[in-house]
Write an enzyme that holds these catalytic residues in place. Sequence first.
Site, mmCIF file in Angstrom:
data_model
loop_
_atom_site.group_PDB
_atom_site.id
_atom_site.type_symbol
_atom_site.label_atom_id
_atom_site.label_comp_id
_atom_site.label_asym_id
_atom_site.label_seq_id
_atom_site.Cartn_x
_atom_site.Cartn_y
_atom_site.Cartn_z
ATOM 1 N N ALA A 102 0.858 -1.175 0.000
ATOM 2 C CA ALA A 102 0.000 0.000 0.000
ATOM 3 C C ALA A 102 0.902 1.236 0.000
ATOM 4 C CB ALA A 102 -0.895 -0.008 1.237
ATOM 5 N N GLY A 148 0.626 -4.998 1.091
ATOM 6 C CA GLY A 148 -0.616 -5.049 0.317
ATOM 7 C C GLY A 148 -0.416 -5.706 -1.049
ATOM 8 N N GLU A 203 -0.753 -9.285 -0.375
ATOM 9 C CA GLU A 203 -2.163 -9.535 -0.061
ATOM 10 C C GLU A 203 -3.023 -9.508 -1.328
ATOM 11 O OE1 GLU A 203 -2.065 -6.342 2.848
ATOM 12 O OE2 GLU A 203 -2.681 -7.769 4.393
#
Length: 258
Positions: free
Chosen positions: A65, A109, A112
């Site tokens: 992220a 992220g 993920e």
Amino acid sequence: MEYANILVEVQGKVGLIRLNRPKALNALNDELMDELGIALQKFDADEAIGCIVLTGSEKAFAAGADIGAMAGYSYMDAYKGDYITRNWEQIRRIRKPVIAAVAGYALGGGCELAMMCDFIIAADSAKFGQPEIKLGTIPGAGGTQRLPRAVSKAKAMDLCLTARMMDAAEAERAGLVSRIVAADKLIDEAIAAATVIAGMSLPIVMMVKESINRAYESTLAEGVQFERRLFHSTFGTEDQKEGMRAFIEKRPPNFANK
Ligand code: CO8
């Protein structure tokens, strides 16, 4: 539609989406995730597309992220605005298979996001990790949930607590990735796999995806029952008739997607 953070193209029956913020190693911000959600939805609704490939660059699938975008958030910014998290679940609503083709960094992220896809094909250059702990935070898009399911509690604890990276070979041994390919062949191999899938009956492909995903949400007995019902329902499709007839007639099937 013009996108600023992703590149979208079609190869045969495969929709290819490339994350494209090269200066930030494809760090995932809200704008990128919004665009990704729209592109995924469009491919999902497009009858000419049978499978989707999501990839990044040679250097990074995504390095996480966007740290700069979230560094100054207060708790209320994050909670009330649902910033960062608001658009990440879109990919889970996609009913066609989504293959992650991962080269370079898939961190935080990025790891993920790859795990939200249906399976991961890794270049030999791929590196996976959940380094959030070094930033004073924790994974926020399923890292502590999907990683232990994919690679065991021991390895998930190791990765999330030490922030170390796992290379492609370790990730394959651990079960996180389905196969490893040479970095310069990654897109070709991912498109080839997606093309095989796109040549199957789309409704049956969607049932396989739905049924395997059910394994994560149910007891074994419930999951097996769910699978049995879907299996029975395939006998109501034209494609089951065509698939079995083609086998008996020793020819390739020609699915009507019905
Ligand atoms: N966010 C923003 N910018 C980034 C990020 C990132 N995650 N990663 C790299 N960049 C930027 C760098 O700041 C740098 O920009 P600039 O050139 O302007 O300084 C550029 O990309 C290149 O990066 P480096 O110079 O650092 O490249 P290196 O090759 O030296 O290092 C690394 C590559 C090891 C990948 C390094 O960049 C790194 O450690 N990046 C951060 C990795 C990280 O910590 N990721 C986790 C982020 S937190 C997170 O993902 C939480 C997920 C929660 C999701 C919740 C949603 C539901």
